[in-house]
Design a protein around this motif. Structure first.
Motif, PDB file in Angstrom:
ATOM      1  N   GLY A   1      -3.039 -75.093  21.230  1.00 37.27           N
ATOM      2  CA  GLY A   1      -2.689 -74.442  19.973  1.00 37.27           C
ATOM      3  C   GLY A   1      -3.763 -73.547  19.394  1.00 37.27           C
ATOM      4  N   VAL A   2      -4.841 -73.286  20.164  1.00 37.11           N
ATOM      5  CA  VAL A   2      -5.944 -72.471  19.647  1.00 37.11           C
ATOM      6  C   VAL A   2      -6.450 -71.529  20.731  1.00 37.11           C
ATOM      7  CG1 VAL A   2      -6.665 -74.333  18.095  1.00 37.11           C
ATOM      8  CG2 VAL A   2      -7.798 -74.089  20.323  1.00 37.11           C
ATOM      9  N   GLN A   3      -7.214 -70.542  20.304  1.00 44.48           N
ATOM     10  CA  GLN A   3      -7.965 -69.700  21.230  1.00 44.48           C
ATOM     11  C   GLN A   3      -9.446 -69.817  20.905  1.00 44.48           C
ATOM     12  OE1 GLN A   3      -5.205 -66.140  20.509  1.00 44.48           O
ATOM     13  NE2 GLN A   3      -5.994 -65.725  22.582  1.00 44.48           N
ATOM     14  N   LEU A   4     -10.179 -70.430  21.822  1.00 46.02           N
ATOM     15  CA  LEU A   4     -11.630 -70.507  21.697  1.00 46.02           C
ATOM     16  C   LEU A   4     -12.243 -69.137  21.972  1.00 46.02           C
ATOM     17  CD1 LEU A   4     -12.215 -73.806  23.689  1.00 46.02           C
ATOM     18  CD2 LEU A   4     -12.356 -73.543  21.204  1.00 46.02           C
TER      19      LEU A   4
ATOM     20  N   ILE B   1      -6.655 -69.971  15.434  1.00 45.92           N
ATOM     21  CA  ILE B   1      -5.861 -71.203  15.410  1.00 45.92           C
ATOM     22  C   ILE B   1      -4.394 -70.826  15.211  1.00 45.92           C
ATOM     23  CG2 ILE B   1      -5.417 -73.340  14.125  1.00 45.92           C
ATOM     24  CD1 ILE B   1      -8.473 -73.182  13.334  1.00 45.92           C
ATOM     25  N   HIS B   2      -3.539 -71.296  16.116  1.00 46.28           N
ATOM     26  CA  HIS B   2      -2.117 -70.970  16.048  1.00 46.28           C
ATOM     27  C   HIS B   2      -1.255 -72.155  15.608  1.00 46.28           C
ATOM     28  CE1 HIS B   2      -2.728 -67.096  18.113  1.00 46.28           C
ATOM     29  NE2 HIS B   2      -3.587 -67.740  18.870  1.00 46.28           N
TER      30      HIS B   2
ATOM     31  N   LEU C   1     -31.048 -65.723  11.577  1.00 47.86           N
ATOM     32  CA  LEU C   1     -29.922 -64.917  11.127  1.00 47.86           C
ATOM     33  C   LEU C   1     -28.891 -65.843  10.485  1.00 47.86           C
ATOM     34  CD1 LEU C   1     -29.604 -62.807  14.384  1.00 47.86           C
ATOM     35  CD2 LEU C   1     -30.378 -61.909  12.189  1.00 47.86           C
ATOM     36  N   ILE C   2     -28.053 -65.278   9.635  1.00 51.70           N
ATOM     37  CA  ILE C   2     -26.996 -66.057   8.985  1.00 51.70           C
ATOM     38  C   ILE C   2     -25.696 -65.885   9.764  1.00 51.70           C
ATOM     39  CG2 ILE C   2     -25.542 -66.286   6.920  1.00 51.70           C
ATOM     40  CD1 ILE C   2     -28.248 -67.374   6.402  1.00 51.70           C
ATOM     41  N   PRO C   3     -25.125 -66.965  10.320  1.00 48.13           N
ATOM     42  CA  PRO C   3     -23.870 -66.819  11.059  1.00 48.13           C
ATOM     43  C   PRO C   3     -22.650 -66.833  10.134  1.00 48.13           C
ATOM     44  CG  PRO C   3     -24.614 -69.081  11.213  1.00 48.13           C
ATOM     45  CD  PRO C   3     -25.649 -68.345  10.394  1.00 48.13           C
ATOM     46  N   ILE C   4     -21.724 -65.918  10.377  1.00 48.79           N
ATOM     47  CA  ILE C   4     -20.402 -66.016   9.768  1.00 48.79           C
ATOM     48  C   ILE C   4     -19.509 -66.760  10.753  1.00 48.79           C
ATOM     49  CG2 ILE C   4     -18.386 -64.788   8.884  1.00 48.79           C
ATOM     50  CD1 ILE C   4     -20.143 -62.466   8.134  1.00 48.79           C
ATOM     51  N   ILE C   5     -19.109 -67.960  10.377  1.00 43.69           N
ATOM     52  CA  ILE C   5     -18.210 -68.788  11.166  1.00 43.69           C
ATOM     53  C   ILE C   5     -16.785 -68.321  10.871  1.00 43.69           C
ATOM     54  CG2 ILE C   5     -17.420 -71.169  11.516  1.00 43.69           C
ATOM     55  CD1 ILE C   5     -20.362 -70.846  12.256  1.00 43.69           C
ATOM     56  N   GLU C   6     -16.042 -67.860  11.902  1.00 42.66           N
ATOM     57  CA  GLU C   6     -14.702 -67.308  11.640  1.00 42.66           C
ATOM     58  C   GLU C   6     -13.634 -67.976  12.514  1.00 42.66           C
ATOM     59  OE1 GLU C   6     -12.161 -63.122  11.437  1.00 42.66           O
ATOM     60  OE2 GLU C   6     -14.055 -63.176  12.520  1.00 42.66           O
ATOM     61  N   PRO C   7     -13.103 -69.110  12.076  1.00 34.67           N
ATOM     62  CA  PRO C   7     -11.952 -69.699  12.748  1.00 34.67           C
ATOM     63  C   PRO C   7     -10.661 -69.245  12.051  1.00 34.67           C
ATOM     64  CG  PRO C   7     -13.013 -71.320  11.329  1.00 34.67           C
ATOM     65  CD  PRO C   7     -13.648 -69.996  11.048  1.00 34.67           C
ATOM     66  N   GLU C   8     -10.156 -68.104  12.463  1.00 29.87           N
ATOM     67  CA  GLU C   8      -8.971 -67.507  11.835  1.00 29.87           C
ATOM     68  C   GLU C   8      -7.736 -68.376  12.070  1.00 29.87           C
ATOM     69  OE1 GLU C   8      -6.100 -63.560  12.510  1.00 29.87           O
ATOM     70  OE2 GLU C   8      -8.177 -63.541  13.210  1.00 29.87           O
ATOM     71  N   VAL C   9      -6.910 -68.530  11.041  1.00 28.44           N
ATOM     72  CA  VAL C   9      -5.590 -69.137  11.204  1.00 28.44           C
ATOM     73  C   VAL C   9      -4.565 -68.003  11.233  1.00 28.44           C
ATOM     74  CG1 VAL C   9      -3.835 -70.647  10.203  1.00 28.44           C
ATOM     75  CG2 VAL C   9      -6.252 -71.294  10.071  1.00 28.44           C
ATOM     76  N   ASP C  10      -3.774 -67.967  12.274  1.00 25.01           N
ATOM     77  CA  ASP C  10      -2.756 -66.931  12.448  1.00 25.01           C
ATOM     78  C   ASP C  10      -1.795 -66.943  11.259  1.00 25.01           C
ATOM     79  OD1 ASP C  10      -0.756 -65.204  13.273  1.00 25.01           O
ATOM     80  OD2 ASP C  10      -0.358 -66.238  15.165  1.00 25.01           O
ATOM     81  N   ILE C  11      -1.643 -65.796  10.584  1.00 20.97           N
ATOM     82  CA  ILE C  11      -0.764 -65.759   9.408  1.00 20.97           C
ATOM     83  C   ILE C  11       0.696 -65.992   9.775  1.00 20.97           C
ATOM     84  CG2 ILE C  11      -2.320 -64.226   8.134  1.00 20.97           C
ATOM     85  CD1 ILE C  11      -0.235 -61.961   8.635  1.00 20.97           C
TER      86      ILE C  11
END
Length: 296
Positions: A112-115, A143-144, A170-180
């Protein structure tokens, strides 16, 4: 780390502009900008054209530090120059903090996800990012479905790599997008929030992250993440919503600011005069800024 940029990102009013379309998404970005694929030949010409587009955006008077806190760049953009300066330095001179997209794209969907695909050259990329005066990084997973083990795997991967980025100052932007378009979007967001919260609680006091999340279905669903002491800022991706839709949803979420890409550049066109282009960009910038700082 640039302490002034850190303070602006953490406490300033504004939003993060996403200008990080990579090889796979560049043809779509150029087509939306009015440059079809038949006018260029090969990747070199394509990237030259997209750099011209990004240069036009970044040098516009509408792209200013009064509204924009930071900008996310593609790796090639970091290595190119604007008006004789490396892009990150040009942005910094405008008062805008530069971020770098470091992921190599998405793996096939599983659980259900794309790493993220492996980032084999991460250490070298981070070294070069420091040389180019980059402030932070960004990396995206998707994340789907509300698959708990899949979502855990996404968040584990994001924070494992995030710690290496922190170690490089450096500052990481953690981006685990949830599919709209997920049929169970709100359930995905609840699971995601819980997994992120576990990782945040395990970070030592000297390690901080940013989060880039899909605007939640339930307003203020990410409030506890926004208020967490290990979180510098939480920004929202537009995720396929129109700018008007994204802005309206953003206004419902206290403390959440924008990091839009398509929603920022949707009305820009290569054939516009400078006046038309700057007016279109200004309209987008002001509306996104307003949605980021003025809440319902």
């Amino acid at each position: 780390m640039n302490n002034h940029q850190y303070d602006e990102i953490k406490n300033g009013k504004g939003f993060i502009a996403a200008l990080d379309q990579s090889g796979g998404s560049t043809p779509k970005a150029l087509a939306a900008y009015g440059v079809p694929e038949d006018v260029y030949s090969g990747e070199d010409e394509m990237f030259d054209l997209v750099h011209q587009m990004r240069t036009r955006i970044i040098t516009s008077p509408a792209f200013d530090a009064d509204h924009i806190l930071g900008a996310i760049l593609f790796e090639q953009t970091m290595d190119r120059k604007i008006e004789g300066k490396y892009t990150a330095d040009y942005l910094a001179d405008k008062g805008i903090a530069p971020f770098l997209k470091v992921d190599k794209g998405l793996a096939e969907q599983e659980n259900g996800v794309q790493l993220m695909k492996p980032i084999d050259d991460l250490d070298e990329t981070l070294r070069r990012a420091n040389e180019r005066n980059i402030f932070g990084t960004k990396m995206r997973s998707v994340i789907h479905q509300p698959n708990r083990s899949g979502i855990k795997e996404v968040v584990d991967q994001q924070f494992d790599i995030g710690k290496r980025i922190i170690a490089a100052d450096l500052i990481p932007i953690i981006e685990p997008e949830v599919d709209i378009n997920s049929e169970n979007k709100e359930q995905c967001e609840e699971m995601l929030r819980d997994e992120i919260h576990k990782h945040l609680n395990n970070l030592p006091e000297d390690e901080n992250v940013m989060l880039k999340l899909t605007i939640p279905t339930k307003a203020n669903a990410y409030k506890e993440l926004i208020e967490h002491p290990r979180v510098v800022r939480v920004v929202a991706l537009s995720g396929g919503y129109t700018r008007d839709e994204a802005n309206e949803k953003l206004k419902e979420n206290e403390g959440l600011i924008a990091s839009f890409s398509r929603a920022l550049s949707a009305d820009l066109n290569a054939n516009q005069s400078e006046e038309e282009f700057n007016e279109a960009l200004k309209s987008a910038v002001v509306s996104i800024y307003d949605a980021s700082v003025n809440k319902k």
